[in-house]
Write an enzyme that holds these catalytic residues in place. Structure first.
Site, mmCIF file in Angstrom:
data_model
loop_
_atom_site.group_PDB
_atom_site.id
_atom_site.type_symbol
_atom_site.label_atom_id
_atom_site.label_comp_id
_atom_site.label_asym_id
_atom_site.label_seq_id
_atom_site.Cartn_x
_atom_site.Cartn_y
_atom_site.Cartn_z
ATOM 1 C CD GLU A 105 -2.896 -1.288 2.252
ATOM 2 O OE1 GLU A 105 -2.320 -1.584 3.321
ATOM 3 O OE2 GLU A 105 -4.121 -1.139 2.155
ATOM 4 C CD GLU A 125 -3.047 -6.521 3.474
ATOM 5 O OE1 GLU A 125 -2.942 -7.228 2.453
ATOM 6 O OE2 GLU A 125 -2.582 -5.373 3.545
#
Ligand code: 3H9
Length: 678
Positions: A105, A125
Site C-alpha cells: 500500500e 492480508e
C-alpha cells in the site's frame, strides 16, 4: 528513541530510508517517521523528488501485526499514505525483498514503483483473516484493473516483480545491486511532470464493463475460500472500487476491514501466523546452536512415502541416495518420482530443465554401503519395531559417525529404535505426512537422548525443504496421530450408537475440515491392514471388506461413488452397521449433529491438554500448527487449542462430562481458573 526513518539528500532527490529490522514492519515509529519525512520534503525547496526505500532484507513487509488489537497510535497508515500521494513532487518506491500488505500500500500511494527482479509484491492480508486497510483495495484496482487485482486481494499470494510489471503495478525493473542509484535516476527523470496518482486511475472500469468478473472469480476460487470470511469481503471491496467514487470506496474498505479485525477468524489467523514462527523455536536449544551440514541424504524405502520424502530434498537441490531391497521396487519408486515431477511440469509449475535437475540429484541403490557418506539417513520402511531396529543397527554400522539417523515412523518409540545404535544422540524422528512431497507438516520427534544440534539441524532443514516443523516428544502417535485416534474412537462409537456415518463426515465438513473420517477411510482404502479373511468380522471395516467395499478405488466403501467420484450414502452400509451394532448389543438412538461435533472435537482438546501436561508439545500453539498443516483443521478457527480457548475451556469440560468422556486434570484446572491454553 531514534527514529527508524532517516533521510539522505542526493542533490535534488531526497531518499527516505527505513531501518526497522527484521522486516521493516510499519509500526508507529515508522509511520511517524515517514509522515515527517514527506512533510519535510514538501517544505524543502531543494527537494524536487523523493525515493522511499528500506535497509535490510526487505521493503516494508506490512503493518506491524503485533500492534493489532491494541489501542491505535497515530499517525495511522491511511493518513500517512494520503499525505504521500498528495505530494506534487514525484515519490518513487524502490522495492526489494517483499512489499507486502501495508508495504504494497505504501508502494501504491507512491506515484511510481521501481523494483529489483527478485522482489515480490502482494496483499496477503486475507491470510490473516483481513483485507488491506490502507486503501489497497481501492488504489490497486484503479491502477491495474479489477481482474488483475482480484487474486492479489482475495487470495493473497504475492507476485514476482516481472509479473507486477506486466500488469502495470511496477513501472520499471532495476539492477539488483543498484536499486538506490537507479531509483534516484528514475525519480529525477520525472521531475517537473504531473504525478500520476493510483487513486485517480481508471483501470477499475474493467469491472464495471464486465460485472460478471466477480461472480466468475468467486465460482472459480470457491473451494479455496470455503469457510473464510475475508476473501468475500475482499471481492466486495474490489467491486466497490469500480462502483463508488474513491473516497466512498475507502470508507467501504474501512468498514469491511474493521469488521474483520474485530472478528474471531482474524484473531485465529493472526494467532496462527505467530504460532507457525514460534513452532520453529526450541525452548532449550539456543538459536545460535551450530547446525550440522546436510549435503547428502539417504532414504531407505522407495515406496510412496520414501519417494515423496526424497522429492522434498531433490526439489531443494540436495542430493539423495535412495535404497530398496529389490531392483524392480527401486525402478518402480524412481519412475513414480519422475512421473510426479513431470506432472508438475505439465501443470506449468516446473520447467523440463528443473525436472532433469532434480532427478539428476538422485542415486538409486541396492547397497547399504552407498549410504556410508550421507549426512542424514531417513528410513521409511514397514512400521514394525523389529524391522526398524534391524535397519538402524545396520545403518549405525555403515553410515559415517556424526551423521543423523532418522525414522519416519508415525507412532513407534524413537527411544527404543535408538537403542539399536551406538549413537542415540544422533537418532531422531522425522514424521512426514502423506503425500510427503506435498503435505506441509513435519513432526520432528525428539528422543530422550537426541542432541540439541541434531534437533536444530532438523528444524533448519525443514525450512529449507518448505515444511512447517513442530517438535514432539516420544509418545504413541506423537502429537497428531495421538489426537486423531481420540476423534476416530468417537467416530466409530457414534455410528455404533446410531449416528449416520455421513452425518459424522458432514459435521466435520461443516466445521471446515476438507473431509470427514469415513470419507478419509474410503480415500485411503478400507482394506489397508485387512487380514483378507471375509469370514472373520470383528469390526465394521472388516464387515465392509468382507463384501468387497474396499473404498473409492473399488467404487464403493462407506459410500457409493459415481464416475466423478461423487459420494452417496449407501443403504447396504447402513444395514451392515445396524447388523453389526445389533450383534454387539449396542443400542441405537438418534444422535444430533451438536452431539457428534462435541464428541468428535472435545476429546481431541482433552488429549491436547494431556500432551501439553506431559511436555510432549512445547506449547499449545504447536498443537494448532500440527493440526492445521497435517490434518486439515480449519485455519480460520486457529487450530484445536485456540478454538477451545475461543469457545471457553469450561464449555469443553462441561461437554465432555455431559457425554461421560474423560476430562484430564490439566484441562479441568485450567477451566476452573478461567485460563486459556494460548
Ligand atoms: C497489513 O499490512 C494490514 C494493512 O493493510 C492495513 C493497515 C491499516 N508484523 O516470517 P519470518 C516477524 S497486515 C510484525 O520468520 P521470513 C515474524 O514474526 C500485514 N512482525 O521471516 C518473525 O519474528 P520472530 C501484511 C512481523 O524471512 C520475524 O518478523 N503482511 C511481521 O521467513 C521474521 O519473520 C504480511 O502478512 C509483521 N508484518 O519471511 C506479511 N512480519 O523472529 C507477514 C514478520 O520473533 N510476513 N514479522 O519469530 C511475512 O510473510 C514474512 O515474515 C516475510 C519474511 C515474507 C516478510
Amino acid at each position: 528513541m531514534t527514529s527508524p526513518i532517516r533521510t539522505e539528500l542526493h542533490d535534488d532527490v531526497l531518499v527516505v530510508i527505513s531501518d526497522n529490522p527484521p522486516v521493516n514492519a510499519l509500526g508507529q515509529a515508522v509511520r511517524q517517521g515517514l509522515k515527517d519525512a514527506i512533510e519535510g520534503a514538501l517544505a524543502d525547496d531543494r527537494v524536487k523528488a523523493v525515493v522511499i526505500r528500506c535497509d535490510g532484507r526487505t521493503f516494508f513487509a506490512g503493518a506491524d501485526i503485533t500492534e493489532f488489537g491494541k489501542p491505535p497510535q497515530g499517525p495511522n497508515l491511511p493518513e500517512t499514505l494520503d499525505a504521500m500521494e498528495a505530494s506534487d513532487k514525484p515519490v518513487v518506491a524502490a522495492i526489494h525483498g517483499t512489499a507486502l500488505g501495508g508495504g504494497c500500500e505504501v508502494a501504491l500511494a507512491c506515484h511510481y514503483r521501481v523494483a529489483v527482479p527478485s522482489a515480490k509484491i502482494g496483499l496477503p492480508e486475507v491470510k490473516l483473516g483481513l483485507i488491506p486497510g490502507a486503501a489497497g483495495t481501492q488504489r490497486l484496482p484503479r491502477l491495474v484493473g479489477a481482474e488483475a487485482a482480484l487474486p492479489m486481494v482475495a487470495i493473497g499470494n504475492p507476485i514476482a516483480a516481472k509479473k507486477a510489471q506486466s500488469i502495470g503495478l511496477i513501472d520499471e525493473l532495476v539492477g539488483e545491486e543498484s536499486l538506490e542509484a537507479d531509483a534516484i535516476a528514475f525519480a529525477r527523470s520525472k521531475i517537473g511532470q504531473d504525478v500520476p496518482r493510483s487513486s485517480e486511475g481508471t483501470a477499475n472500469q474493467d469491472g464495471v464493463k464486465n460485472p460478471d468478473l466477480f461472480d466468475e472469480f468467486r465460482a472459480k476460487q470457491g473451494r479455496k475460500m470455503r469457510g473464510f470470511d475475508a476473501p468475500n469481503a475482499a471481492i466486495e471491496a474490489v467491486k466497490a472500487a469500480g462502483e463508488m467514487p474513491y473516497a466512498d470506496g475507502v470508507k467501504k474498505e474501512r468498514e469491511l476491514f474493521m469488521k474483520l479485525m474485530s472478528g474471531t477468524q482474524s484473531a485465529a489467523m493472526r494467532h496462527y501466523f505467530f504460532a507457525e514462527r514460534a513452532a520453529n523455536k526450541i525452548d532449550d536449544v539456543p538459536a545460535d546452536t551450530e547446525i550440522l551440514p546436510i549435503k547428502k541424504v539417504g532414504i531407505i524405502g522407495a515406496g510412496t512415502m520414501g519417494g515423496g520424502i526424497a522429492m522434498n530434498f531433490l526439489s531443494a537441490g540436495i542430493a539423495v541416495t535412495i535404497l530398496e531391497m529389490k531392483q524392480d521396487a527401486l525402478d518402480r519408486g524412481t519412475s513414480v518420482m519422475r512421473k510426479n515431477y513431470e506432472n508438475t511440469a505439465k501443470r506449468g509449475r516446473m520447467t523440463g530443465e528443473q525436472v532433469e535437475q532434480a532427478m539428476g540429484l538422485l542415486t538409486p541403490t541396492l547397497e547399504y554401503d552407498d549410504l556410508a557418506d550421507c549426512d542424514l539417513v531417513i528410513e521409511a520402511v514397514f512400521e514394525n519395531m523389529d524391522v526398524k531396529k534391524e535397519v538402524f543397527a545396520k545403518l549405525d554400522e555403515t553410515v559415517k559417525q556424526g551423521a543423523i539417523l532418522a525414522s519416519n515412523t508415525s507412532y513407534l518409540d524413537i527411544d527404543e529404535i535408538a537403542t539399536a545404535t551406538k549413537r542415540p544422540g544422533y537418532v531422531i524422528g522425522l514424521h512426514f505426512f502423506s503425500p510427503a512431497n506435498i503435505m506441509k507438516l513435519l513432526e520432528v520427534v525428539r528422543g530422550a537422548k537426541t542432541r540439541g544440534d541434531v534437533l536444530a539441524t532438523a528444524m533448519k532443514l525443514s525450512k529449507k525443504i518448505g515444511k512447517v516443523a513442530v517438535v514432539s516428544g516420544v509418545c504413541p502417535g506423537f502429537i497428531g496421530n495421538r489426537m486423531l485416534s481420540k476423534r476416530q474412537e468417537q467416530a466409530n462409537q457414534l455410528i455404533m450408537e446410531g449416528a449416520n456415518y455421513w452425518d459424522v463426515d458432514d459435521v466435520l465438513l461443516e466445521f471446515g475440515f476438507p473431509m470427514g473420517p469415513f470419507q478419509m477411510g474410503d480415500l485411503a482404502g478400507i482394506d489397508i491392514g485387512w487380514h483378507r479373511d471375509p469370514t472373520k468380522v470383528t469390526t465394521i471395516r472388516e464387515a465392509l471388506c468382507a463384501v468387497g467395499r474396499f473404498g473409492q478405488k473399488a467404487g464403493k466403501g462407506f459410500y457409493d461413488y459415481d464416475e466423478a467420484r461423487q459420494r452417496t450414502p449407501s443403504d447396504e452400509v447402513k444395514q451392515i452397521i445396524a447388523d453389526f451394532a445389533a450383534r454387539e448389543g449396542s443400542e441405537q438412538r438418534d444422535i444430533s449433529k451438536e452431539e457428534i461435533k462435541e464428541r468428535l472435537l472435545y476429546p481431541m482438546v482433552n488429549e491436547g491438554a494431556k500432551i501439553l501436561d506431559e511436555g510432549m508439545a512445547q506449547r499449545a500453539s504447536d498443537i494448532d500448527v500440527v493440526w492445521i498443516n497435517g490434518y486439515g483443521w480449519p485455519l480460520f478457527t486457529g487450530g484445536p487449542m485456540f478454538w477451545a480457548d475461543t469457545i471457553g475451556l469450561s464449555t469443553v469440560v462441561e461437554g465432555l462430562e455431559k457425554h461421560g468422556l474423560e476430562v484430564s486434570d490439566y484441562l479441568r484446572n485450567k477451566a476452573e481458573k478461567g485460563e486459556t491454553f494460548n
